[in-house]
Design a protein around this motif. Structure first.
Motif, PDB file in Angstrom:
ATOM      1  N   ASP A 121     -77.352  35.162 -85.897  1.00  0.00           N
ATOM      2  CA  ASP A 121     -75.999  34.859 -85.447  1.00  0.00           C
ATOM      3  C   ASP A 121     -75.430  36.052 -84.679  1.00  0.00           C
ATOM      4  O   ASP A 121     -75.881  37.191 -84.854  1.00  0.00           O
ATOM      5  N   PRO A 122     -74.423  35.830 -83.836  1.00  0.00           N
ATOM      6  CA  PRO A 122     -73.862  36.934 -83.057  1.00  0.00           C
ATOM      7  C   PRO A 122     -73.302  38.040 -83.946  1.00  0.00           C
ATOM      8  O   PRO A 122     -72.693  37.769 -84.992  1.00  0.00           O
ATOM      9  N   PHE A 123     -73.517  39.281 -83.527  1.00  0.00           N
ATOM     10  CA  PHE A 123     -72.976  40.433 -84.237  1.00  0.00           C
ATOM     11  C   PHE A 123     -72.483  41.440 -83.213  1.00  0.00           C
ATOM     12  O   PHE A 123     -72.828  41.363 -82.020  1.00  0.00           O
ATOM     13  N   LEU A 151     -74.568  31.622 -99.935  1.00  0.00           N
ATOM     14  CA  LEU A 151     -74.030  32.114 -98.673  1.00  0.00           C
ATOM     15  C   LEU A 151     -73.633  30.939 -97.789  1.00  0.00           C
ATOM     16  O   LEU A 151     -74.377  29.977 -97.632  1.00  0.00           O
ATOM     17  N   HIS A 152     -72.449  31.019 -97.215  1.00  0.00           N
ATOM     18  CA  HIS A 152     -71.986  30.023 -96.251  1.00  0.00           C
ATOM     19  C   HIS A 152     -71.640  30.750 -94.960  1.00  0.00           C
ATOM     20  O   HIS A 152     -70.932  31.759 -94.976  1.00  0.00           O
ATOM     21  N   VAL A 153     -72.133  30.262 -93.835  1.00  0.00           N
ATOM     22  CA  VAL A 153     -71.792  30.832 -92.535  1.00  0.00           C
ATOM     23  C   VAL A 153     -71.041  29.778 -91.734  1.00  0.00           C
ATOM     24  O   VAL A 153     -71.567  28.694 -91.476  1.00  0.00           O
ATOM     25  N   GLU A 154     -69.821  30.100 -91.364  1.00  0.00           N
ATOM     26  CA  GLU A 154     -68.983  29.143 -90.653  1.00  0.00           C
ATOM     27  C   GLU A 154     -69.123  29.328 -89.143  1.00  0.00           C
ATOM     28  O   GLU A 154     -68.904  30.422 -88.609  1.00  0.00           O
ATOM     29  N   ASN A 155     -69.494  28.247 -88.469  1.00  0.00           N
ATOM     30  CA  ASN A 155     -69.560  28.211 -87.010  1.00  0.00           C
ATOM     31  C   ASN A 155     -70.485  29.296 -86.448  1.00  0.00           C
ATOM     32  O   ASN A 155     -70.228  29.856 -85.388  1.00  0.00           O
ATOM     33  N   HIS A 156     -71.572  29.587 -87.140  1.00  0.00           N
ATOM     34  CA  HIS A 156     -72.555  30.585 -86.693  1.00  0.00           C
ATOM     35  C   HIS A 156     -71.906  31.937 -86.392  1.00  0.00           C
ATOM     36  O   HIS A 156     -72.400  32.709 -85.582  1.00  0.00           O
ATOM     37  N   ARG A 157     -70.794  32.219 -87.057  1.00  0.00           N
ATOM     38  CA  ARG A 157     -70.105  33.483 -86.791  1.00  0.00           C
ATOM     39  C   ARG A 157     -69.720  34.232 -88.058  1.00  0.00           C
ATOM     40  O   ARG A 157     -70.044  35.407 -88.220  1.00  0.00           O
ATOM     41  N   LEU A 158     -69.008  33.543 -88.977  1.00  0.00           N
ATOM     42  CA  LEU A 158     -68.389  34.259 -90.087  1.00  0.00           C
ATOM     43  C   LEU A 158     -69.078  33.926 -91.406  1.00  0.00           C
ATOM     44  O   LEU A 158     -68.981  32.801 -91.905  1.00  0.00           O
ATOM     45  N   THR A 160     -72.647  42.893 -90.589  1.00  0.00           N
ATOM     46  CA  THR A 160     -73.234  42.938 -89.245  1.00  0.00           C
ATOM     47  C   THR A 160     -74.744  42.726 -89.315  1.00  0.00           C
ATOM     48  O   THR A 160     -75.313  41.935 -88.540  1.00  0.00           O
ATOM     49  N   LEU A 161     -75.400  43.404 -90.240  1.00  0.00           N
ATOM     50  CA  LEU A 161     -76.845  43.226 -90.395  1.00  0.00           C
ATOM     51  C   LEU A 161     -77.176  41.832 -90.914  1.00  0.00           C
ATOM     52  O   LEU A 161     -78.212  41.255 -90.551  1.00  0.00           O
ATOM     53  N   LEU A 162     -76.309  41.272 -91.747  1.00  0.00           N
ATOM     54  CA  LEU A 162     -76.525  39.915 -92.242  1.00  0.00           C
ATOM     55  C   LEU A 162     -76.527  38.918 -91.084  1.00  0.00           C
ATOM     56  O   LEU A 162     -77.414  38.052 -90.998  1.00  0.00           O
ATOM     57  N   ASN A 163     -75.570  39.027 -90.185  1.00  0.00           N
ATOM     58  CA  ASN A 163     -75.560  38.140 -89.021  1.00  0.00           C
ATOM     59  C   ASN A 163     -76.771  38.365 -88.134  1.00  0.00           C
ATOM     60  O   ASN A 163     -77.378  37.421 -87.617  1.00  0.00           O
ATOM     61  N   GLU A 164     -77.141  39.623 -87.952  1.00  0.00           N
ATOM     62  CA  GLU A 164     -78.315  39.921 -87.137  1.00  0.00           C
ATOM     63  C   GLU A 164     -79.565  39.295 -87.749  1.00  0.00           C
ATOM     64  O   GLU A 164     -80.387  38.685 -87.045  1.00  0.00           O
ATOM     65  N   ALA A 165     -79.702  39.411 -89.066  1.00  0.00           N
ATOM     66  CA  ALA A 165     -80.872  38.852 -89.750  1.00  0.00           C
ATOM     67  C   ALA A 165     -80.907  37.333 -89.655  1.00  0.00           C
ATOM     68  O   ALA A 165     -81.982  36.725 -89.583  1.00  0.00           O
ATOM     69  N   ILE A 184     -58.674  52.409 -72.591  1.00  0.00           N
ATOM     70  CA  ILE A 184     -59.450  51.500 -73.438  1.00  0.00           C
ATOM     71  C   ILE A 184     -59.314  51.986 -74.873  1.00  0.00           C
ATOM     72  O   ILE A 184     -59.830  53.054 -75.234  1.00  0.00           O
ATOM     73  N   ALA A 185     -58.607  51.211 -75.713  1.00  0.00           N
ATOM     74  CA  ALA A 185     -58.482  51.601 -77.115  1.00  0.00           C
ATOM     75  C   ALA A 185     -59.792  51.356 -77.862  1.00  0.00           C
ATOM     76  O   ALA A 185     -60.208  52.163 -78.689  1.00  0.00           O
ATOM     77  N   ASP A 186     -60.452  50.232 -77.558  1.00  0.00           N
ATOM     78  CA  ASP A 186     -61.731  49.923 -78.198  1.00  0.00           C
ATOM     79  C   ASP A 186     -62.324  48.702 -77.515  1.00  0.00           C
ATOM     80  O   ASP A 186     -61.602  47.924 -76.871  1.00  0.00           O
ATOM     81  N   MET A 187     -63.631  48.551 -77.659  1.00  0.00           N
ATOM     82  CA  MET A 187     -64.296  47.385 -77.083  1.00  0.00           C
ATOM     83  C   MET A 187     -65.391  46.921 -78.030  1.00  0.00           C
ATOM     84  O   MET A 187     -66.053  47.727 -78.693  1.00  0.00           O
ATOM     85  N   GLU A 188     -65.575  45.615 -78.103  1.00  0.00           N
ATOM     86  CA  GLU A 188     -66.636  45.014 -78.905  1.00  0.00           C
ATOM     87  C   GLU A 188     -67.382  44.001 -78.042  1.00  0.00           C
ATOM     88  O   GLU A 188     -66.784  43.302 -77.221  1.00  0.00           O
ATOM     89  N   LEU A 189     -68.686  43.935 -78.248  1.00  0.00           N
ATOM     90  CA  LEU A 189     -69.529  42.953 -77.561  1.00  0.00           C
ATOM     91  C   LEU A 189     -70.361  42.229 -78.609  1.00  0.00           C
ATOM     92  O   LEU A 189     -71.024  42.873 -79.438  1.00  0.00           O
ATOM     93  N   TYR A 190     -70.334  40.909 -78.580  1.00  0.00           N
ATOM     94  CA  TYR A 190     -71.059  40.125 -79.569  1.00  0.00           C
ATOM     95  C   TYR A 190     -72.209  39.383 -78.898  1.00  0.00           C
ATOM     96  O   TYR A 190     -72.046  38.732 -77.862  1.00  0.00           O
ATOM     97  N   GLY A 191     -73.378  39.528 -79.520  1.00  0.00           N
ATOM     98  CA  GLY A 191     -74.554  38.863 -78.983  1.00  0.00           C
ATOM     99  C   GLY A 191     -75.593  38.646 -80.067  1.00  0.00           C
ATOM    100  O   GLY A 191     -75.460  39.123 -81.197  1.00  0.00           O
ATOM    101  N   GLU A 192     -76.622  37.918 -79.710  1.00  0.00           N
ATOM    102  CA  GLU A 192     -77.730  37.643 -80.617  1.00  0.00           C
ATOM    103  C   GLU A 192     -79.033  37.793 -79.848  1.00  0.00           C
ATOM    104  O   GLU A 192     -79.057  37.717 -78.619  1.00  0.00           O
ATOM    105  N   ILE A 193     -80.096  37.995 -80.577  1.00  0.00           N
ATOM    106  CA  ILE A 193     -81.394  38.159 -79.917  1.00  0.00           C
ATOM    107  C   ILE A 193     -81.892  36.812 -79.448  1.00  0.00           C
ATOM    108  O   ILE A 193     -81.794  35.818 -80.152  1.00  0.00           O
TER     109      ILE A 193
END
Length: 664
Positions: free
Chosen positions: A527-529, A438-445, A519-524, A655-664
């Motif tokens: 990283d922001p999800f 597994l590679h995570v780029e820039n703590h995001r992807l 999404t769960l992978l980033n949460e685990a 509002i067509a859609d909204m996303e919020l990204y955060g981490e614990i």
């Protein structure tokens, strides 16, 4: 000059003629269908007749969509399946001569060729495409002439003496290429593939070529064409004499291929509405110490698969029983929006759509089988990933399967430019010299290996994962992705495979959609999800009415929140816990082909831990973008407030859609 009587896609329903091909759109849109299509069945005709009819279809349909070719490849799903699903009415005209005679006046004549060399079919098609003509083999022309159908010869290729493919396409390059479109290049066999996407080639004025990149002399000739295509603008349609060398040839220039060698009636399908019916995304499960599995169906980059084989698999009785990721081509938004919308409209909550390799069209970035790195240029990588993100966003696709592997430079540009992505899978074909990690780029992807990468049966998938699953100790979440070959597997096979895995670790395995998986992978991983996928998140507008639809994940129809009157609106969002917010994405009305004058102009996003004291995260004035995607300073928040002080030009907030990204 090609007809272009559209002025804006929003006016599509009132346009009856022409072809719309703005900058940034891979393939053109064609005028809406008005009444019945004239149809002729191809099955009894030879390749030369099919070449003529496909050329005629493209020439006619680029002015007004009227011709449908009943093909032979519909044997998989049935020849009437898509016309019935999409409401395409046809009038059968199965007399070849009356069919051509009806439309002969809409072309300037014929390009004459001899069938002694099949590559002359491609040469004649190319010449006809740029001369508003149709290609016609000499004996067929003589037969038409004997029947009283006299078409002027605008170019006679029967006197051209070229024997080898290189000689034929050298003539094309030296005499025709300068007038061909650089936005579309068609690679198509002149034998047995004579009626597929030639109509699109005719409509857009592209070259039709068939060269084998494994043969050095032909490779040199091919590169003369490909080097003049432009990454981020051009696309290749059709197929190649050999997959990896052909796809790799285009990839070297940052240009991908939309496999379409058996794709039928491309100009007809491109005439249907390009507004995408992105389905709502269900809420993700809560993160637990479990084994999370995600299964991908291969080959969706091939639009003929989406037209034929996928149609059959879609009717499998087990579809929807377990989450399954269907790879499809983002390019279907242009070449087959009706097909893609059919799948969107009939999907279950367990059907997830992701992009085939490796984004917009098939790109083979690193060829693991031949140990060849095809995409080495940073500017071309930058352009290709930006082009891909445009179509990922348009189709609501959050995951790509990349073939085969990537290097650091590629990771960087996918993360930077493909902001729509939750994750990427890589093909770990041989685990050589060791399995990919597994590679995570820039703590995001995250970039997750598919293991197995392309399994032809479930026994192979089971053997690959059995020990890992059996040895799982339950101390932390475990994420596993696998891909199966759709030509030999079905949803029923995957359902039974999931049951076999569950017996290894009863109650400790959960099969996930790809968007939930990443999404769960980033949460685990801390990283922001996207918090909008959580069941705990809720929204009220003006402190009264629920507005949870702004987190539906869809930008279509009733999933777009629209105020009942002009004026400002305040959306108070409860996150269900405290997170460090680092990014928000606000999709406005224009994101799905609406007029951009309905986009919100002035708005503020704020955060709070107590619902009383607010910190401004971002503020926008006179916004003109369809999507506002902003990284903000990490801020602790239990609540987020979106205040839209000025909606569209009509004053209405949407509002067509909204996303919020955060981490614990």
């Amino acid at each position: 000059m090609l007809p272009n009587k559209h002025t804006d896609w929003a006016h599509y329903k009132t346009v009856t003629e022409g072809m719309y091909w703005p900058d940034g759109q891979v393939l053109p849109s064609f005028s809406r269908i008005d009444g019945e299509l004239d149809a002729i069945t191809l099955g009894c005709y030879n390749d030369d007749v099919k070449v003529t009819l496909a050329g005629l279809q493209g020439m006619v349909n680029r002015g007004k969509t009227r011709i449908y070719l009943n093909g032979t490849n519909g044997r998989q799903e049935g020849s009437n399946t898509w016309p019935e699903r999409l409401g395409l009415k046809r009038r059968d005209m199965n007399d070849l001569f009356s069919f051509v005679k009806k439309y002969a006046g809409e072309v300037d004549g014929v390009v004459l060729y001899s069938a002694r060399n099949p590559h002359f079919r491609n040469l004649a098609s190319t010449a006809a495409n740029i001369h508003n003509a149709i290609p016609m083999e000499q004996s067929l022309y003589d037969t038409f002439h004997d029947r009283g159908i006299e078409l002027p010869v605008v170019l006679d290729l029967t006197k051209v003496h070229a024997k080898t493919p290189v000689e034929v396409y050298t003539y094309l390059y030296e005499n025709l290429w300068k007038d061909c479109s650089r936005r579309v290049f068609v690679s198509l066999s002149p034998v047995g593939h004579t009626s597929f996407v030639r109509d699109m080639a005719a409509a857009v004025g592209s070259a039709v070529v068939w060269l084998d990149a494994r043969i050095e002399e032909e490779k040199v000739m091919l590169d003369k064409f490909l080097c003049e295509l432009k990454a981020g603008e051009s696309i290749i349609l059709g197929w190649w004499p050999e997959e990896r060398s052909g796809i790799g040839s285009g990839t070297r220039y940052g240009v991908s291929t939309i496999p379409s060698d058996f794709y039928e009636n491309s100009t007809v399908h491109a005439s249907l509405s390009h507004v995408m019916h992105i389905p709502p995304v269900p809420k993700k499960p809560e993160l637990e110490n479990k084994i999370y599995l995600s299964f991908f169906m291969s080959d969706g980059d091939n639009v003929q698969y989406c037209q034929h084989q996928m149609s059959v698999l879609w009717g499998n009785k087990s579809r929807g029983q377990v989450p399954l990721n269907w790879t499809v081509s983002p390019g279907l938004a242009d070449i087959g929006p009706g097909l893609l919308n059919y799948y969107f409209d009939t999907a279950t909550t367990n059907d997830c759509f992701s992009s085939g390799p490796s984004g917009l069209g098939y790109a083979l970035i690193y060829d693991e089988h031949n140990k060849v790195l095809n995409l080495t240029d940073e500017d071309k990588t930058d352009a290709y990933t930006k082009f891909s993100n445009q179509y990922l966003t348009k189709n609501g696709m959050r995951v790509i399967t990349v073939w085969d592997q990537l290097r650091e430079m590629h990771y960087k540009y996918y993360e930077k430019n493909c902001r729509a992505l939750y994750g990427v899978t890589l093909e770990d074909w041989f685990q050589n010299p060791k399995p990919l990690e597994l590679h995570v780029e820039n703590h995001r992807l995250p970039f997750m290996p598919n293991r197995p990468a392309y399994a032809e049966n479930t026994d192979d998938m089971y053997k690959m994962l059995e020990k890992t699953i059996r040895d799982y100790d339950g101390k932390k979440p475990l994420f596993l992705a696998a891909q199966g070959v759709t030509w030999s597997l079905s949803p029923e096979n995957i359902e039974k495979l999931a049951e076999r895995f569950d017996k290894l670790q009863p109650g400790k395995i959960e099969v996930l959609r790809a968007d939930h998986f990443f999404t769960l992978l980033n949460e685990a991983n801390g990283d922001p999800f996207n918090l909008a996928l959580s069941k705990k998140v809720s929204v009220k507008v003006n402190d009264k009415t629920s507005a949870d639809v702004i987190f539906s994940g869809s930008t279509y129809g009733d999933n777009i929140w629209t105020a009942d009157s002009a004026g400002s609106r305040t959306f108070d969002i409860y996150l269900g816990g405290t997170y460090r917010i680092s990014r928000y994405v606000l999709k406005h009305a224009g994101v799905n082909e609406e007029n951009s004058d309905k986009n919100n102009r002035d708005f503020t996003v704020s955060a709070s831990t107590d619902g009383e004291n607010w910190t401004v995260l971002d503020e926008r004035h006179d916004c003109r973008d369809d999507i506002t995607d902003v990284d903000v300073s990490k801020t602790a928040a239990k609540y987020v407030r979106l205040t839209v002080s000025k909606g569209g030009d009509d004053g209405v907030v949407r509002i067509a859609d909204m996303e919020l990204y955060g981490e614990i």
